[in-house]
Design a protein around this motif. Structure first.
Motif, PDB file in Angstrom:
ATOM      1  N   ASP A 187       3.879  11.241 -12.102  1.00 59.44           N
ATOM      2  CA  ASP A 187       3.608  10.630 -10.907  1.00 59.44           C
ATOM      3  C   ASP A 187       3.223   8.963 -10.896  1.00 59.44           C
ATOM      4  OD1 ASP A 187       1.127  10.942 -12.115  1.00 59.44           O
ATOM      5  OD2 ASP A 187       0.410  12.290 -10.406  1.00 59.44           O
ATOM      6  N   LYS A 188       3.076   8.471 -12.107  1.00 60.66           N
ATOM      7  CA  LYS A 188       2.682   7.135 -12.189  1.00 60.66           C
ATOM      8  C   LYS A 188       4.072   6.208 -12.787  1.00 60.66           C
ATOM      9  CE  LYS A 188      -1.722   7.783 -12.184  1.00 60.66           C
ATOM     10  NZ  LYS A 188      -2.229   7.260 -10.758  1.00 60.66           N
ATOM     11  N   ASN A 231       0.711  -1.046   0.040  1.00 63.39           N
ATOM     12  CA  ASN A 231      -0.074  -0.092   0.016  1.00 63.39           C
ATOM     13  C   ASN A 231       0.742   1.223   0.035  1.00 63.39           C
ATOM     14  OD1 ASN A 231      -2.461  -1.355   0.294  1.00 63.39           O
ATOM     15  ND2 ASN A 231      -2.068  -1.910   2.414  1.00 63.39           N
ATOM     16  N   GLY A 232       2.062   1.016  -0.135  1.00 62.04           N
ATOM     17  CA  GLY A 232       3.013   2.023  -0.266  1.00 62.04           C
ATOM     18  C   GLY A 232       2.861   3.259  -1.159  1.00 62.04           C
ATOM     19  N   GLN A 233       3.108   4.403  -1.229  1.00 60.09           N
ATOM     20  CA  GLN A 233       3.070   5.610  -1.961  1.00 60.09           C
ATOM     21  C   GLN A 233       4.406   5.863  -2.443  1.00 60.09           C
ATOM     22  OE1 GLN A 233      -0.074   6.841  -2.743  1.00 60.09           O
ATOM     23  NE2 GLN A 233      -0.774   5.275  -1.544  1.00 60.09           N
ATOM     24  N   TYR A 234       4.578   5.816  -3.907  1.00 58.59           N
ATOM     25  CA  TYR A 234       5.648   5.928  -4.803  1.00 58.59           C
ATOM     26  C   TYR A 234       5.673   7.427  -5.239  1.00 58.59           C
ATOM     27  CZ  TYR A 234       6.215   1.047  -4.422  1.00 58.59           C
ATOM     28  OH  TYR A 234       6.194  -0.164  -4.127  1.00 58.59           O
ATOM     29  N   THR A 235       6.952   8.061  -5.244  1.00 55.35           N
ATOM     30  CA  THR A 235       7.174   9.319  -6.014  1.00 55.35           C
ATOM     31  C   THR A 235       8.260   9.132  -6.749  1.00 55.35           C
ATOM     32  OG1 THR A 235       8.528  10.008  -4.356  1.00 55.35           O
ATOM     33  CG2 THR A 235       6.001  10.753  -4.094  1.00 55.35           C
ATOM     34  N   ASP A 257       5.698   4.735   6.570  1.00 52.71           N
ATOM     35  CA  ASP A 257       4.268   4.841   7.190  1.00 52.71           C
ATOM     36  C   ASP A 257       4.470   4.139   8.487  1.00 52.71           C
ATOM     37  OD1 ASP A 257       4.239   1.986   6.648  1.00 52.71           O
ATOM     38  OD2 ASP A 257       3.003   1.973   5.185  1.00 52.71           O
ATOM     39  N   GLU A 315      11.046   4.017   4.731  1.00 54.70           N
ATOM     40  CA  GLU A 315      11.013   4.523   3.375  1.00 54.70           C
ATOM     41  C   GLU A 315      12.042   3.783   2.772  1.00 54.70           C
ATOM     42  OE1 GLU A 315      12.199   8.512   3.684  1.00 54.70           O
ATOM     43  OE2 GLU A 315      14.234   8.119   4.201  1.00 54.70           O
ATOM     44  N   LEU A 335       9.856   5.574  -1.890  1.00 57.62           N
ATOM     45  CA  LEU A 335       8.606   4.957  -1.199  1.00 57.62           C
ATOM     46  C   LEU A 335       8.749   5.543   0.120  1.00 57.62           C
ATOM     47  CD1 LEU A 335       6.382   2.780  -0.879  1.00 57.62           C
ATOM     48  CD2 LEU A 335       8.195   1.245  -0.144  1.00 57.62           C
ATOM     49  N   ALA A 336       7.380   6.213   0.351  1.00 58.07           N
ATOM     50  CA  ALA A 336       7.196   7.042   1.559  1.00 58.07           C
ATOM     51  C   ALA A 336       7.074   5.942   2.926  1.00 58.07           C
ATOM     52  CB  ALA A 336       5.943   7.810   1.607  1.00 58.07           C
TER      53      ALA A 336
END
Length: 287
Positions: A77-78, A60-64, A98, A103, A95-96
């Motif tokens: 952003d994809k 479920n991580g958010q990537y930038t 949590d 990270e 990877l942020a």
């Protein structure tokens, strides 16, 4: 009965404390997200795209994503990377962190080669191969011989996209030989999408300006007019190829029936010479 209830309550409290302790432990010591990439490098043509595919146990991580050089490659952003112009860029994948996971960071290296139709000012001074590709360096990614250096991007000199100068002289000869020899040079060193020709005075000027020359374009060059060709000379030398020598170089621009204009290396001036003189010849590619 009362003792049994008290025992059950104590068990619940112990379990609750255990769960709380476990959560607190994860927060204090987050798990390594183990961020990796499906592949970590790619060779792209300008305009070509590829999507970075990151992998991690944090599903479920958010990537930038971030490009080290947007002149070479951009990324959305994809994780879709688009080649812009010749060069090397690194895409940083992040990877942020949590509550449970650390990270993560991974690097995706992009090498881009340019094309004649998509040439950019960023690529001036880079080398052009016979297949029409533009490369930043002399590595093995180009399968065809290098024959020219990109010197101007634009359409102000009777060209659709720009000009590139040959990496070496075509010898010496009179003006007629210099003009007609472009056909032979084209047969010996064909370039996909480009046409070899003897530079006009406009071609010479725009290549000087494109490579950083400070003299503005002069529409009517008179005898002894000085220009600034040092940028072109420096870029050819930096690329490891022969810069113009201490001689005169023909242009295709005629001054009269018997004379044509030539550029002189030492003084950086244009002169009118008899077409029978034996001057240096260096061709350029219009594309």
């Amino acid at each position: 009965m009362k003792k049994k209830c008290l025992w059950m309550l104590a068990a619940i409290l112990v379990c609750g404390a255990s769960v709380f302790t476990s959560c607190t432990s994860n927060a204090d010591n987050p798990i390594n997200s183990h961020l990796t990439l499906q592949k970590d490098s790619v060779l792209l043509a300008s305009g070509q795209t590829i999507t970075i595919v990151p992998k991690s146990i944090n599903h479920n991580g958010q990537y930038t994503f971030e490009s080290s050089d947007k002149n070479v490659a951009i990324v959305d952003d994809k994780g879709v990377v688009t080649g812009v112009s010749a060069g090397l860029a690194t895409i940083k994948v992040m990877l942020a962190a949590d509550h449970y996971y650390q990270e993560g960071t991974a690097l995706f290296k992009v090498k881009v080669y340019g094309s004649l139709t998509g040439a950019t000012e960023h690529e001036i001074g880079m080398l052009m191969c016979q297949d029409g590709h533009i490369h930043e360096d002399g590595d093995a990614t180009c399968r065809k011989p290098r024959v020219a250096m990109l010197a101007y991007v634009g359409n102000k000199s009777n060209c659709a996209h720009g000009l590139a100068i040959a990496l070496w002289d075509a010898g010496n000869g009179d003006w007629e030989k210099a003009v007609s020899g472009a056909e032979t040079w084209s047969n010996d060193y064909p370039v996909a999408g480009g046409t070899w020709r003897l530079p006009s005075t406009d071609d010479w000027q725009y290549m000087f300006i494109g490579c950083g020359g400070t003299t503005p374009y002069i529409s009517k060059l008179t005898q002894g007019v000085k220009v600034d060709a040092q940028g072109l000379i420096n870029k050819l030398s930096a690329a490891g190829y022969s810069a113009p020598s201490t001689n005169y170089y023909w242009s295709s621009t005629e001054n009269s029936k018997d004379k044509a204009k030539a550029w002189e290396f030492v003084t950086n001036k244009f002169y009118n010479f008899s077409k029978t003189y034996e001057d240096c010849i260096r061709y350029c590619i219009a594309f």
